[in-house]
Write a protein that holds these residues in place. Structure first.
Motif, PDB file in Angstrom:
ATOM      1  N   GLU A 104       8.507  27.269 -13.744  1.00 38.46           N
ATOM      2  CA  GLU A 104       9.405  26.351 -13.028  1.00 38.46           C
ATOM      3  C   GLU A 104       9.082  26.343 -11.542  1.00 38.46           C
ATOM      4  O   GLU A 104       9.149  25.310 -10.888  1.00 38.46           O
ATOM      5  CB  GLU A 104      10.868  26.731 -13.267  1.00 38.46           C
ATOM      6  N   HIS A 105       8.711  27.495 -10.996  1.00 40.35           N
ATOM      7  CA  HIS A 105       8.307  27.575  -9.588  1.00 40.35           C
ATOM      8  C   HIS A 105       7.056  26.727  -9.351  1.00 40.35           C
ATOM      9  O   HIS A 105       6.985  25.979  -8.375  1.00 40.35           O
ATOM     10  CB  HIS A 105       8.052  29.030  -9.191  1.00 40.35           C
ATOM     11  N   VAL A 106       6.088  26.854 -10.249  1.00 43.50           N
ATOM     12  CA  VAL A 106       4.870  26.053 -10.126  1.00 43.50           C
ATOM     13  C   VAL A 106       5.220  24.563 -10.174  1.00 43.50           C
ATOM     14  O   VAL A 106       4.727  23.778  -9.359  1.00 43.50           O
ATOM     15  CB  VAL A 106       3.845  26.414 -11.227  1.00 43.50           C
ATOM     16  N   ALA A 107       6.064  24.162 -11.106  1.00 43.69           N
ATOM     17  CA  ALA A 107       6.465  22.752 -11.212  1.00 43.69           C
ATOM     18  C   ALA A 107       7.136  22.288  -9.917  1.00 43.69           C
ATOM     19  O   ALA A 107       6.844  21.192  -9.422  1.00 43.69           O
ATOM     20  CB  ALA A 107       7.400  22.555 -12.405  1.00 43.69           C
ATOM     21  N   ALA A 108       8.002  23.112  -9.353  1.00 44.11           N
ATOM     22  CA  ALA A 108       8.689  22.757  -8.108  1.00 44.11           C
ATOM     23  C   ALA A 108       7.724  22.651  -6.932  1.00 44.11           C
ATOM     24  O   ALA A 108       7.988  21.926  -5.971  1.00 44.11           O
ATOM     25  CB  ALA A 108       9.778  23.788  -7.799  1.00 44.11           C
ATOM     26  N   GLU A 109       6.589  23.346  -7.019  1.00 37.74           N
ATOM     27  CA  GLU A 109       5.562  23.298  -5.972  1.00 37.74           C
ATOM     28  C   GLU A 109       4.532  22.203  -6.220  1.00 37.74           C
ATOM     29  O   GLU A 109       3.491  22.169  -5.579  1.00 37.74           O
ATOM     30  CB  GLU A 109       4.865  24.656  -5.868  1.00 37.74           C
ATOM     31  N   GLY A 110       4.778  21.338  -7.196  1.00 36.66           N
ATOM     32  CA  GLY A 110       3.875  20.222  -7.453  1.00 36.66           C
ATOM     33  C   GLY A 110       2.983  20.392  -8.666  1.00 36.66           C
ATOM     34  O   GLY A 110       2.116  19.566  -8.920  1.00 36.66           O
ATOM     35  N   GLY A 111       3.149  21.478  -9.406  1.00 34.78           N
ATOM     36  CA  GLY A 111       2.360  21.694 -10.619  1.00 34.78           C
ATOM     37  C   GLY A 111       0.983  22.242 -10.326  1.00 34.78           C
ATOM     38  O   GLY A 111       0.665  22.606  -9.200  1.00 34.78           O
ATOM     39  N   GLY A 112       0.187  22.287 -11.369  1.00 32.55           N
ATOM     40  CA  GLY A 112      -1.168  22.791 -11.238  1.00 32.55           C
ATOM     41  C   GLY A 112      -1.587  23.571 -12.466  1.00 32.55           C
ATOM     42  O   GLY A 112      -0.964  23.492 -13.523  1.00 32.55           O
ATOM     43  N   TRP A 150      -5.109  30.106 -19.783  1.00 34.09           N
ATOM     44  CA  TRP A 150      -4.641  29.114 -18.809  1.00 34.09           C
ATOM     45  C   TRP A 150      -3.802  28.038 -19.480  1.00 34.09           C
ATOM     46  O   TRP A 150      -3.857  27.855 -20.698  1.00 34.09           O
ATOM     47  CB  TRP A 150      -5.824  28.476 -18.086  1.00 34.09           C
ATOM     48  N   ARG A 151      -3.052  27.305 -18.661  1.00 30.74           N
ATOM     49  CA  ARG A 151      -2.331  26.105 -19.096  1.00 30.74           C
ATOM     50  C   ARG A 151      -2.006  25.277 -17.857  1.00 30.74           C
ATOM     51  O   ARG A 151      -2.026  25.785 -16.742  1.00 30.74           O
ATOM     52  CB  ARG A 151      -1.061  26.428 -19.861  1.00 30.74           C
ATOM     53  N   GLU A 152      -1.713  24.024 -18.073  1.00 36.73           N
ATOM     54  CA  GLU A 152      -1.303  23.153 -16.979  1.00 36.73           C
ATOM     55  C   GLU A 152       0.210  23.087 -16.915  1.00 36.73           C
ATOM     56  O   GLU A 152       0.899  23.239 -17.911  1.00 36.73           O
ATOM     57  CB  GLU A 152      -1.868  21.746 -17.191  1.00 36.73           C
ATOM     58  N   VAL A 153       0.710  22.857 -15.708  1.00 34.50           N
ATOM     59  CA  VAL A 153       2.136  22.653 -15.486  1.00 34.50           C
ATOM     60  C   VAL A 153       2.291  21.351 -14.716  1.00 34.50           C
ATOM     61  O   VAL A 153       1.567  21.104 -13.784  1.00 34.50           O
ATOM     62  CB  VAL A 153       2.769  23.820 -14.689  1.00 34.50           C
TER      63      VAL A 153
END
Length: 153
Positions: A104-112, A150-153
Motif C-alpha cells: 500500500e505504501h508503494v501504491a501511495a508513492e506511485g507504484g512500481g 518480484w511483482r508490480e504494484v
C-alpha cells in the motif's frame, strides 16, 4: 489464549525492528546484527505488527532500490528487506498484513516494481501475494538458500 487474533500494523522507525529481525533472521544475535546497509537512507519505510500488549510480532522494511534483474522496468524499484514474524504468530496473517502495508505504501508513492531476495522456504508466501521468481536460486553462505522474486504494484 483467546481464539481471536488481534494485532495492528503501523509504520515505525527502523531501529524498533532490530530485536525481532535479529531474533528471527540472524539466529537470535544481538539487535545490531540486524542493521542493514541503507536502513537510514531517505525513502526507506518500515512497518511492524504489534499484539494487544504492544509486543512487535512482525516487521518488514521497504527500500527504494531498482531490481538488478529488471533494470529497464519503467516504474520505481522497491526492495523488501528484513521481513520477520515471531514463530508463534506464523501462518496467522501477520506476514500478510505487514506485506500489505508495504505494498500500500508503494501504491501511495506511485507504484512500481517490488522485489526481494526471498528465503526459499518463504517463496510460497510471496507467490500467494502475486510475486514471481526471476533467475536461479542461490545459497547465501551466511543465511541459506534464496530466490529473487518480484511483482508490480
Amino acid at each position: 489464549m483467546t481464539s481471536e487474533l488481534s494485532f495492528i500494523v503501523s509504520q515505525v522507525p527502523v531501529e524498533e525492528t532490530y530485536p525481532l529481525r535479529a531474533k528471527v533472521l540472524r539466529n537470535g544475535g544481538p539487535p545490531e546484527a540486524a542493521k542493514l546497509a541503507g536502513d537510514d537512507r531517505p525513502g526507506v519505510a518500515t512497518f511492524a505488527a504489534t499484539d494487544d500488549e504492544g509486543r512487535m510480532i512482525g516487521c518488514i522494511g521497504l527500500f527504494p532500490e531498482p531490481c538488478p534483474d529488471l533494470p529497464e522496468h519503467p516504474g520505481k524499484g522497491w526492495r523488501i528487506r528484513g521481513m520477520a514474524t515471531e514463530d508463534e504468530w506464523r501462518s496467522r496473517g501477520v506476514g500478510t498484513q505487514v506485506l500489505k502495508a508495504a505494498l500500500e505504501h508503494v501504491a501511495a508513492e506511485g507504484g512500481g516494481l517490488v522485489w526481494c531476495n526471498a528465503r526459499t522456504r518463504a517463496a510460497d508466501f510471496y507467490r500467494r501475494a502475486g510475486f514471481q521468481e526471476i533467475g536461479e536460486p542461490w545459497d547465501d553462505p551466511e543465511i541459506g538458500p534464496h530466490v529473487r522474486m518480484w511483482r508490480e504494484v
